[in-house]
Design a protein around this motif. Structure first.
Motif, PDB file in Angstrom:
ATOM      1  N   THR A  27      -8.134  -7.287   1.580  1.00  0.00           N
ATOM      2  CA  THR A  27      -8.019  -5.902   2.043  1.00  0.00           C
ATOM      3  C   THR A  27      -6.957  -5.771   3.120  1.00  0.00           C
ATOM      4  OG1 THR A  27     -10.313  -5.350   1.513  1.00  0.00           O
ATOM      5  CG2 THR A  27      -9.249  -4.041   3.231  1.00  0.00           C
ATOM      6  N   VAL A  33      -3.507  -0.588   4.911  1.00  0.00           N
ATOM      7  CA  VAL A  33      -4.880  -0.509   5.426  1.00  0.00           C
ATOM      8  C   VAL A  33      -4.877  -0.707   6.935  1.00  0.00           C
ATOM      9  CG1 VAL A  33      -7.218  -1.419   5.262  1.00  0.00           C
ATOM     10  CG2 VAL A  33      -5.762  -1.375   3.228  1.00  0.00           C
ATOM     11  N   LEU A  36      -4.132   2.225   9.115  1.00  0.00           N
ATOM     12  CA  LEU A  36      -5.142   3.279   9.234  1.00  0.00           C
ATOM     13  C   LEU A  36      -6.227   2.980  10.259  1.00  0.00           C
ATOM     14  CD1 LEU A  36      -5.709   4.151   5.465  1.00  0.00           C
ATOM     15  CD2 LEU A  36      -4.528   5.542   7.169  1.00  0.00           C
ATOM     16  N   ASN A  37      -6.397   1.712  10.629  1.00  0.00           N
ATOM     17  CA  ASN A  37      -7.502   1.364  11.505  1.00  0.00           C
ATOM     18  C   ASN A  37      -7.220   0.059  12.230  1.00  0.00           C
ATOM     19  OD1 ASN A  37      -9.332  -0.993  10.013  1.00  0.00           O
ATOM     20  ND2 ASN A  37      -8.149   0.251   8.567  1.00  0.00           N
ATOM     21  N   LYS A 317     -12.464  -2.155   0.273  1.00  0.00           N
ATOM     22  CA  LYS A 317     -11.400  -1.302   0.817  1.00  0.00           C
ATOM     23  C   LYS A 317     -11.873   0.150   0.871  1.00  0.00           C
ATOM     24  CE  LYS A 317      -7.214  -2.375  -0.380  1.00  0.00           C
ATOM     25  NZ  LYS A 317      -5.930  -2.519  -1.132  1.00  0.00           N
ATOM     26  N   GLN A 318     -12.562   0.580  -0.181  1.00  0.00           N
ATOM     27  CA  GLN A 318     -13.079   1.940  -0.215  1.00  0.00           C
ATOM     28  C   GLN A 318     -14.142   2.144   0.854  1.00  0.00           C
ATOM     29  OE1 GLN A 318     -11.620   4.203  -2.278  1.00  0.00           O
ATOM     30  NE2 GLN A 318     -12.752   5.696  -1.070  1.00  0.00           N
ATOM     31  N   TYR A 321     -12.258   2.954   3.980  1.00  0.00           N
ATOM     32  CA  TYR A 321     -11.749   4.329   3.934  1.00  0.00           C
ATOM     33  C   TYR A 321     -12.874   5.340   4.150  1.00  0.00           C
ATOM     34  CZ  TYR A 321      -7.488   2.378   1.789  1.00  0.00           C
ATOM     35  OH  TYR A 321      -6.337   1.667   1.521  1.00  0.00           O
ATOM     36  N   THR A 322     -14.021   5.094   3.503  1.00  0.00           N
ATOM     37  CA  THR A 322     -15.148   6.025   3.609  1.00  0.00           C
ATOM     38  C   THR A 322     -15.692   6.065   5.030  1.00  0.00           C
ATOM     39  OG1 THR A 322     -15.753   5.659   1.288  1.00  0.00           O
ATOM     40  CG2 THR A 322     -17.455   6.575   2.730  1.00  0.00           C
ATOM     41  N   LYS A 325     -13.337   8.090   7.127  1.00  0.00           N
ATOM     42  CA  LYS A 325     -13.406   9.508   6.773  1.00  0.00           C
ATOM     43  C   LYS A 325     -14.666  10.155   7.329  1.00  0.00           C
ATOM     44  CE  LYS A 325     -12.986  12.546   2.729  1.00  0.00           C
ATOM     45  NZ  LYS A 325     -12.821  12.576   1.249  1.00  0.00           N
TER      46      LYS A 325
END
Length: 346
Positions: A27, A33, A36-37, A317-318, A321-322, A325
């Motif tokens: 990941t 990725v 984003l974080n 990975k999702q 992201y979740t 979000k």
């Protein structure tokens, strides 16, 4: 935290003999990725270096002793332990279970103390984690106790959300667990989560029956008529868009699920089999009902492919992201709940 800042994602490493470390590494080999974080892995530098070498990865870890010392733009590893760990891919090992719990406990403490913003958990083995000190069937029950919440296993993907009335209980006991109190608790948790975590102001929810064909008017059990149906009617009379019970056998195949914001299944496999059939690889296990955000991939340790470099990191990975979000949705929800005029003027 300001909205424009990177979300700090804490990661518990899971079962070291499974695919958890591999999907974490894969990941964060994707620089998009990391943009984003800020990840914080709770394990040890030596252990993660072993996996880096084994998978011939070019990822660089930044070793720290506490999450206070994290560096943005790097893949941080908190040294929860320092001794070398014997890794035997695919083997169920109680000692490895102990390390999985050490990682989870350290990550959960950091989450509770506000050192990380969200928690993403790699897969554990529910059997080898059991001990005199840890007697929980999985992550969800442990987090509910430590974080003092009414947790709900909520499987989510882009187009499907499935919550459970009962989760890790034997099928023979599931119906006995379903009471008016439980139905109300889980339904309230789903409604609240859809509003604050997914931005749905008036959620529409379907509830699946306990028995085949919703009991066929008592021919195949009376739990739906005596418990589930009257409770749902009460909840609906209170102004909530809650419908059912629906016969589960045709609900997903007929695409009826697409008409609802969430579905509540009566027991584990009733909800998870169709969810994983429809959304496997892109689905995420989200623990709703807590004041903190925790997600995980929708699969297990996959011992059969551990160490072979074959693991698919898509769901992990999702999960990241979740978590990000939902965390940001909650910031919005809390902000505009306190300032309703700002929401109305947007």
């Amino acid at each position: 935290m300001k909205k424009e800042e990177k979300v700090v994602v804490g990661i518990s490493v899971g079962d070291l003999n499974g695919i958890g470390p591999e999907i974490i590494i894969k990941t964060y080999e994707d620089p998009r990725v990391l943009d984003l974080n800020t990840p914080v892995i709770f394990a040890s530098g030596k252990t993660m270096q072993f996996f880096k070498n084994h998978f011939k990865s070019k990822i660089n870890f930044f070793n720290i002793d506490t999450p206070d010392k994290l560096a943005h733009g790097k893949v941080n590893v908190v040294n929860v332990w320092r001794e070398p760990v014997k890794i035997e891919f695919g083997k169920e090992d109680p000692k490895i279970g102990e390390y999985a719990i050490k990682s989870l406990e350290a990550a959960t403490k950091a989450l509770k103390d506000g050192k990380i913003d969200v928690l993403v958990t790699a897969p554990i083995n529910k059997h080898n984690i059991q001990s005199d000190k840890f007697k929980f069937p999985g992550h969800t029950d442990y987090l509910a106790k430590i974080l003092n919440g009414k947790s709900l296993m909520f499987m989510v993907s882009e187009n499907l959300r499935v919550g459970l009335l009962t989760d890790h209980v034997p099928l023979k006991d599931a119906a006995n667990h379903i009471t008016e109190e439980l139905i109300r608790e889980k339904t309230t948790t789903v409604i609240t989560s859809l509003k604050q975590d997914f931005g749905i102001s008036k959620p529409k929810i379907a509830v699946l029956a306990i028995n085949p064909h919703a009991g066929d008017n008592g021919v195949i059990g009376n739990e739906d008529d005596k418990v589930l149906k009257p409770t749902l009617e009460k909840i609906k009379s209170e102004g909530h868009l809650v419908y059912g019970p629906y016969s589960a056998d045709s609900f997903f195949g007929s695409n009826t699920y697409t008409k609802f914001d969430a579905i509540i299944a009566s027991y584990h496999d009733q909800g998870l089999i169709p969810f994983k059939t429809i959304a496997f690889g892109q689905g995420v296990n989200y623990t709703a009902g807590l004041d903190k955000v925790r997600t995980s991939p929708d699969h297990g340790t996959a011992y059969e492919i551990a160490g072979k470099g074959q693991a698919d990191e898509s769901s992990f990975k999702q999960a990241i992201y979740t978590a990000i979000k939902i965390y940001r949705k909650r910031l919005d929800f809390n902000h505009y709940s306190k300032n309703p005029l700002k929401k109305a003027s947007r």
